[in-house]
Design an enzyme around this catalytic site. Structure first.
Site, PDB file in Angstrom:
ATOM      1  N   GLU A   1       4.132  15.945   8.655  1.00 53.85           N
ATOM      2  CA  GLU A   1       4.756  15.291   9.803  1.00 53.85           C
ATOM      3  C   GLU A   1       6.251  15.512   9.758  1.00 53.85           C
ATOM      4  O   GLU A   1       6.799  15.912   8.727  1.00 53.85           O
ATOM      5  CB  GLU A   1       4.382  13.804   9.866  1.00 53.85           C
ATOM      6  CG  GLU A   1       4.814  12.984   8.675  1.00 53.85           C
ATOM      7  CD  GLU A   1       4.204  11.575   8.659  1.00 53.85           C
ATOM      8  OE1 GLU A   1       3.014  11.431   8.986  1.00 53.85           O
ATOM      9  OE2 GLU A   1       4.920  10.629   8.317  1.00 53.85           O
TER      10      GLU A   1
ATOM     11  N   HIS B   1       6.472   5.665  10.035  1.00 52.93           N
ATOM     12  CA  HIS B   1       6.714   5.959   8.628  1.00 52.93           C
ATOM     13  C   HIS B   1       8.212   6.026   8.396  1.00 52.93           C
ATOM     14  O   HIS B   1       8.941   6.638   9.180  1.00 52.93           O
ATOM     15  CB  HIS B   1       6.112   7.312   8.237  1.00 52.93           C
ATOM     16  CG  HIS B   1       4.625   7.259   8.011  1.00 52.93           C
ATOM     17  ND1 HIS B   1       3.850   8.377   8.014  1.00 52.93           N
ATOM     18  CD2 HIS B   1       3.791   6.219   7.770  1.00 52.93           C
ATOM     19  CE1 HIS B   1       2.586   8.028   7.792  1.00 52.93           C
ATOM     20  NE2 HIS B   1       2.533   6.721   7.641  1.00 52.93           N
TER      21      HIS B   1
END
Lengths: 375, 305
Positions: free
Chosen positions: B211, B248
Site C-alpha cells: 500500500e 493505517h
C-alpha cells in the site's frame, strides 16, 4: 497532532533550556501595538501549524507600533494552508550571523530516533540536503546509549560552527530529551540562528506529537492546533472513526485500511469517483451504524458500496449494524454489497433477510454496479 | 520464524480477554500448537484448556514456547513485548494498533539485541493453510485459505484476506500468508517476508500486496529483481489523496515519497507484474506460472514443479 510555533516554544523548547527570542502572543491589533512598545522592532508571525506562513505573507517585520498594529490586522483572520490564523506572535528582532537546521524524528527505516543537523538552515531541508549534502550530519540514536552532549559533539565534528559548538551540542541534546519526554514524532528548529552577539536561539519550532501517545502526555494534547476537518470529518473523529471526505459520488463503507483504499481504487478503475474514505476495521468494527450515517450525510453520494472482508472484524456484527441503520435512516440511494471472511454466512443472511438484497460474489461486481448507479 | 509451522509452540499474552479467548479457540481448532497463556491475575489457572502464567518468563520456565502473540492494549504493549523477548521467544507477533512510537522503537531495539523476530505491530498475523495460524486471521475458513504453493504478503489483514479468497476461488492454494502490519515501523518488512518466501521450498510464486506510504515496496523490489520465482503485486491507495493518513499510520503520501507511481515503477522495473484490481491477481499469476513452469497442472493447486 501539530502545534503552533508559540506553543512549541513555550511548552517544549523553553522548559528544556533551548533559548528562544523574547516574544508576546497577541490576538488583536491593539495588543500587537502594545507588545511593540515592550519589544521594539520585531517580527509579526501568524500562528498556524504549517510551513507555508512566510510564502503566504504571514510573517512580516514591524518597525513601529502602528506598523505592528496594521500587520497584525492584516494577518489575523488569514487562512493559511487551510488554517485560520487566530493569533500572531511578536518576537524581538536580532542580528543574525548564520542559520542552522536541527531536527529529531522517528525514522521508519532504522526504527530508531534520528537526529539531523545542517549548517544550511533557513531553507527547505530537502533542498539543503540536495545542494549541500556535506553540510548535513545524521545520527541514528542507539536507545540504550541515548543522545547527550557527547554524542552531539561527535555528530557535528568537522563542521565549522563559528565557535558555537558547545551551545549547539547542548541544544541538540535538549531536543532529543524533548522528543523522548513528549513522545514527539518530530521536533524541528529551522532556523536555529547564531546571532551577531554570539547567542544561539531557535527562531522557529515545528512540533508534531505521536497521536498514539496522547494518553500519557497530560494536558499537552489540549494545546494542539485543531485539525483542518470538515464538519462530517469532525463528526467521525468524535465517534472514533477515520473519515475523509472526498469529492466523488460513490460512497464507501469497508473494513480495514487496506480494503477501504482498494475499494476506492476499484471505483476509480471502473470510471467512478469515491466520495469518501471510511475505515471501520480494527476496534471500530462495531460502529457500522455511525459509519453509515456519516457516509450518507455526504451530499455528493449517489450510490454506495459496502465491502466487508472480515479478518479480525466480524462481518455478521458489521452487517447487523448496517441493516439496523439502513432501516432507521431509510436512505434512497442504491446500495451494493460484497461480504466475505469471518462471519460471512450469517452476514449474507442478515443482509438478504433484512434488506432483500443479494450481496455480490466479487467486490469488483459490486463496485461496477455502484459506479453505474451513480451516473 | 516468519512462516508458521505446526511444531512452533505458541504463547498467547492476554489469553483470558474476549478477543484472546475467541482467537485462541480458533487457532487451536486450526491446528496451532497453543501451549500457554499469560494473565498475571489468573496465574495458576487453566483457561480453555491452556495453562495460564503471570509472565512470559514464568511460562517459558514451565512450558517452553517459540512464538508469543499479543492480545494486549497499546499502553501495556511495550512491557508485554519486552517480557516475551526477555523470556526467550524466537518470534513475537504484535497485533496491537496505536502503540506509541517511542515504545515501538524500544521493542525493536530489544528485539535486535536479542535476535528476536518481530512481526507487526498492527498485523493481523500469519497463516499456513493446513498447519495453523497465529493472530486474528480467518485461518480456519477453508473458503479463504487452502494449502498450496503461492506465498502471500500483505500489510493489511482485510485486503490480504480478500486476496487469499480470490486465489482459493481460482483454485490456487497458499503456502503461507504473511501479514506484516500497517504501522510505519514494523519488525518484518515486505522485503524480509519476500526473502522468507523465496527461500521456502514449499513456495513457487509470491503475491505481494502493498500500500501507499513508506518505502518498503521499493526495498522489496530491489530483492525481487534477483528472484527466479514469479512475483505478482497489488498496491492499494492509487486513488487516495496525498497528505492524509489513510487509516493505517504508515499509509500516507508526502511529496513523491511513498506514492503509488513510485512503488509501481520500482516493482515493474524489477520484473514484478502489478495488477490494477485484486481480482486480476489470479489470472496474472497463472500466466506467470504457465510461462515459467510449462508442465504445471493448473487445475491442481499442489506442486507446480
Amino acid at each position: 497532532m501539530n502545534f503552533v510555533e508559540h506553543v512549541a516554544k513555550e511548552r517544549a523548547l523553553a522548559p528544556a533550556g533551548v533559548p528562544v527570542p523574547r516574544g508576546i502572543l497577541c490576538k488583536t491589533p491593539e495588543a500587537a501595538a502594545e507588545a511593540f512598545e515592550k519589544l521594539g522592532p520585531c517580527m509579526v508571525k501568524a500562528q498556524a501549524p504549517t510551513g507555508k506562513r512566510g510564502k503566504a505573507g504571514g510573517i512580516k517585520p514591524a518597525f513601529s507600533a502602528k506598523e505592528a498594529h496594521d500587520l497584525a490586522a492584516a494577518i489575523l483572520g488569514m487562512t493559511i494552508d487551510g488554517h485560520l490564523v487566530g493569533s500572531v506572535l511578536l518576537e524581538e528582532r536580532a542580528g543574525i550571523a548564520r542559520e542552522f537546521y536541527a531536527v529529531v524524528l522517528n525514522d521508519a527505516k532504522s526504527k530508531s530516533p534520528l537526529v539531523l543537523f545542517s549548517t544550511e538552515g533557513g531553507m527547505d531541508i530537502e533542498e539543503a540536503a540536495a545542494t549541500r549534502p556535506d553540510a548535513l550530519k545524521h545520527w541514528s540514536v542507539d536507545l540504550a546509549q541515548g543522545f547527550g552532549v557527547a554524542e552531539a559533539r561527535a555528530m557535528t565534528e568537522g563542521l565549522d560552527l563559528s565557535g558555537a559548538d558547545d551551545q549547539i551540542a547542548q541544544i541538540l541534546a535538549a531536543l532529543y530529551q524533548i522528543s523522548s519526554a513528549l513522545d514527539a514524532e518530530l521536533i524541528e528548529i529551522n532556523p536555529l540562528a547564531l546571532l551577531t552577539d554570539g547567542r544561539v536561539v531557535a527562531l522557529d519550532c515545528k512540533l508534531t506529537l505521536d497521536d498514539s501517545a496522547a494518553f500519557r502526555q497530560g494536558d499537552l494534547s489540549a494545546a494542539a492546533a485543531p485539525e483542518t476537518m470538515s464538519v462530517l470529518e469532525q463528526d467521525g473523529y468524535d465517534s472514533g472513526l477515520k473519515f475523509i471526505q472526498l469529492d466523488g459520488n460513490v460512497g464507501v463503507l469497508a473494513n480495514g485500511a487496506g480494503l477501504t483504499m482498494t475499494t476506492m481504487d476499484v471505483i476509480s478503475h471502473f470510471g467512478g469517483r469515491p466520495a469518501n474514505f471510511l475505515e471501520i476495521g480494527g476496534e471500530a468494527y462495531t460502529k457500522s451504524e455511525t459509519a453509515l450515517r456519516l457516509v450518507l450525510a455526504n451530499p455528493g453520494v449517489k450510490s454506495l458500496v459496502v465491502n466487508f472482508c472480515g479478518a479480525f472484524a466480524r462481518t455478521d456484527v458489521m452487517a447487523e449494524g448496517v441493516v439496523a441503520a439502513w432501516r432507521k435512516l431509510k436512505p434512497s440511494v442504491p446500495v451494493f454489497f460484497s461480504i466475505h471472511g469471518t462471519g460471512e454466512d450469517d452476514a449474507v443472511r442478515i443482509v438478504r433477510e433484512g434488506l432483500g438484497i443479494e450481496p455480490f460474489d466479487f467486490m469488483e461486481d459490486a463496485v461496477k454496479a455502484a459506479v453505474g448507479a451513480a451516473q | 520464524m516468519i512462516i508458521y509451522r505446526r511444531h512452533g509452540r505458541v504463547l498467547v499474552q492476554g489469553i483470558t480477554g474476549k478477543q484472546g479467548t475467541f482467537w485462541t479457540e480458533k487457532m487451536i481448532s486450526c491446528g496451532t500448537q497453543v501451549v500457554a497463556g499469560v494473565n498475571p491475575k489468573r496465574a495458576g489457572q487453566t483457561h480453555i484448556g491452556v495453562p495460564v502464567y503471570a509472565t512470559a518468563k514464568e511460562a517459558m520456565a514451565e512450558t517452553p514456547f517459540d512464538i508469543a502473540v499479543m492480545f494486549i492494549p497499546p499502553s501495556a504493549a511495550r512491557d508485554a513485548a519486552l517480557d516475551a523477548i526477555e523470556a526467550g521467544a524466537k518470534t513475537v507477533v504484535i497485533l496491537t494498533e496505536h502503540i506509541p512510537a517511542r515504545d515501538v522503537m524500544a521493542i525493536h531495539h530489544a528485539a535486535r539485541e536479542n535476535s528476536v523476530q518481530i512481526i507487526g505491530p498492527n498485523t493481523a498475523g500469519v497463516v499456513t493453510p493446513g498447519e495453523g495460524f497465529v493472530g486474528i486471521m480467518p485461518g480456519h475458513n477453508q473458503n479463504i485459505f487452502q494449502p498450496g504453493t503461492v506465498g502471500v504478503i500483505s500489510r493489511s489483514g482485510s485486503l490480504g484476506t480478500l486476496v487469499c479468497l480470490n486465489l482459493t476461488r481460482a483454485g490456487i492454494g497458499q503456502s503461507a500468508f504473511l501479514g506484516i502490519g500497517g504501522d510505519p515501523m514494523i519488525g518484518t518488512t515486505t522485503r524480509d517476508a519476500l526473502i522468507a518466501l523465496d527461500k521456502d521450498a514449499g513456495t513457487d510464486a509470491v503475491v505481494l500486496v502493498g500500500e501507499i506510504g513508506g518505502a518498503m515496496e521499493e526495498a522489496a523490489a530491489e530483492y525481487a529483481a534477483s528472484m527466479a520465482k514469479p512475483v505478482v503485486s497489488f498496491i492499494a491507495g492509487r486513488a487516495s489523496p496525498p497528505g492524509k493518513k489513510m487509516g493505517h499510520a504508515g499509509a500516507i503520501v508526502l511529496g513523491d515519497a511513498g506514492s503509488y507511481p513510485s512503488k509501481r515503477k520500482a516493482l515493474e522495473a524489477a520484473g514484478v507484474i502489478v495488477a490494477d484490481t485484486p481480482s486480476e491477481i489470479s489470472d496474472l499469476l497463472l500466466q506467470q506460472i504457465e510461462a515459467r513452469f510449462p508442465s504445471a497442472d493448473l487445475a491442481n493447486a499442489e506442486g507446480w514443479n
